[in-house]
Scaffold this active site. Sequence first.
Site, PDB file in Angstrom:
ATOM      1  N   ASP A 166      -8.256   0.753   7.572  1.00  0.00           N
ATOM      2  CA  ASP A 166      -7.926   1.819   6.636  1.00  0.00           C
ATOM      3  C   ASP A 166      -8.990   2.175   5.836  1.00  0.00           C
ATOM      4  OD1 ASP A 166      -6.610   3.847   5.344  1.00  0.00           O
ATOM      5  OD2 ASP A 166      -4.862   2.599   5.039  1.00  0.00           O
ATOM      6  N   ASP A 227      -1.562  10.935   5.730  1.00  0.00           N
ATOM      7  CA  ASP A 227      -0.420  10.412   6.328  1.00  0.00           C
ATOM      8  C   ASP A 227       0.642  11.571   6.880  1.00  0.00           C
ATOM      9  OD1 ASP A 227      -1.815   8.230   5.758  1.00  0.00           O
ATOM     10  OD2 ASP A 227      -0.204   7.175   4.559  1.00  0.00           O
TER      11      ASP A 227
END
Length: 433
Positions: A166, A227
Amino acid sequence: MAGPPVALPPVLLVVVVVVVLVSGVEALSNGLALTPPMGWLHWERFLCHTDCGDEPLACVSEQLFMQMADIMASEGWKDAGYQYICIDDCWMAPTRDEDGRLRADPVRFPSGIRRLANYVHSKGLKLGIYEDVGNHTCAGYPGSFGAYELDAQTFADWGVDLLKFDGCYCDSLEHLAEGYRNMSLALNGTGRSIVYSCEWPLYLRPFQQPNYTEIRQYCNHWRNFGDIFDSWDSIKSILDWTASNQDSLVSAAGPGGWNDPDMLVIGNFGLSWDQQVTQMALWAIMAAPLFMSNDLRQISPQAKALLQNREVIAINQDPLGKQGYRLSKEDNFDLWERPLSNLTWAVAMVNRQEIGGPQRYSLPLSVLGNGLACDPACLITRLLPTRAELGLFSWVDILSQRVNPTGTVLLRLEAPAQSRRALSGGRLPRPIL
Ligand SMILES: *[C@@H]1O[C@H](CO)[C@@H](O)[C@H](O)[C@H]1NC(C)=O
Ligand SMILES: *[C@@H]1O[C@H](CO)[C@@H](O)[C@H](O)[C@H]1NC(C)=O
Ligand SMILES: *[C@@H]1O[C@H](CO)[C@@H](O)[C@H](O)[C@H]1NC(C)=O
Ligand SMILES: *[C@@H]1O[C@H](CO)[C@@H](O)[C@H](O)[C@H]1NC(C)=O
């Protein structure tokens, strides 16, 4: 019954040129992800639930991953191609150990990640894990900044097979780029085959255009967009964003490196049946990594059959590895196509109208594949929402289908057997651009 010569609209010519260039773009040389990786990832469904007392069945714990592994192996998921069981954020203890190594939360992962990897491997599956390029993960656990080699070695020692990396808590674009590159090199340095899943372009985009030539050299797949949520709004925004950026995205994808539009949320709560069909069909068209985020212990037979649909998965996994694109957008219908190996094409008709009943869409077959997808004829099979052999069509025909609101009709167009024989003999029935 060959059709007249086709005058190519300029837009389509651009697509062809871009597609030809793809093969020149070098992929990360770890030999992995030659087709989009498939598996299960905990994030969208299980988020950062760490209180196993309160939520024993839904907390991020070794038990969750072991139960998913059992079901992946025993209920047809592995056989359908889903291979990676992936841990997302919130698996770690809040601090590193005295040697600076990462460690799993001792309460939720009492056996440790190495044992979990062994268990997952014993089921014939692979294990994925999560870290972050910056000082902390998005949920605030220790990040990898300053420890890329140590962390890569830790993951390799544990037997990890995929790393989702990430991009939270990273203070500069230099650190972001160096961090993604350095972790790629560190993974390579371990000698273990580890799929490398990046979010580099997602964190870069607010500041500059990503260089996909470079990203592809370091990553096996990469997130471009925020997301996914368990909602039709989320699916729509991903599809629209992807279509409006397809000129740079489509040419970046190919064997070894893929655009990642995020998890499959089929089998959860937020999508109607038709919307689930749309996600499955379009993730196949987009050559997307297929990571489900759902509860395989409790999933409807219908969602399971959709996720395990072999013919749709075969489109996603097509060895040619060319990503599909939106061909047109008109009258509430989006039309997408994807070139496949063996003179085959996948076509998706998406009904974007959110009112009323099924709408008829009439598709002149001559618009598909620069006029070549059904030239001079093709066999059409409808794969979704229900399977049907629609038969042999000619270049001049118009195919008419009824599509439910927010639903999709997914088609496969194949050259008739005669043309395929010519292809295997090295002679094409007509020149391919
Ligand atoms: C590391 O990279 C080299 C060349 O770039 C490649 O040949 C090798 O297979 C890679 N090893 C791993 C484990 O990815
Ligand atoms: C991590 O924190 C240190 C100390 O504050 C800082 O110097 C460094 O730039 C940070 N790294 C990233 C990637 O944000
Ligand atoms: C990446 O590796 C290079 C070479 O080892 C090093 O100079 C640089 O500081 C590293 N960058 C980061 C962000 O760790
Ligand atoms: C993109 O990256 C490649 C490979 O690292 C490099 O050769 C190229 O110059 C870069 N392009 C731009 C526009 O920076």
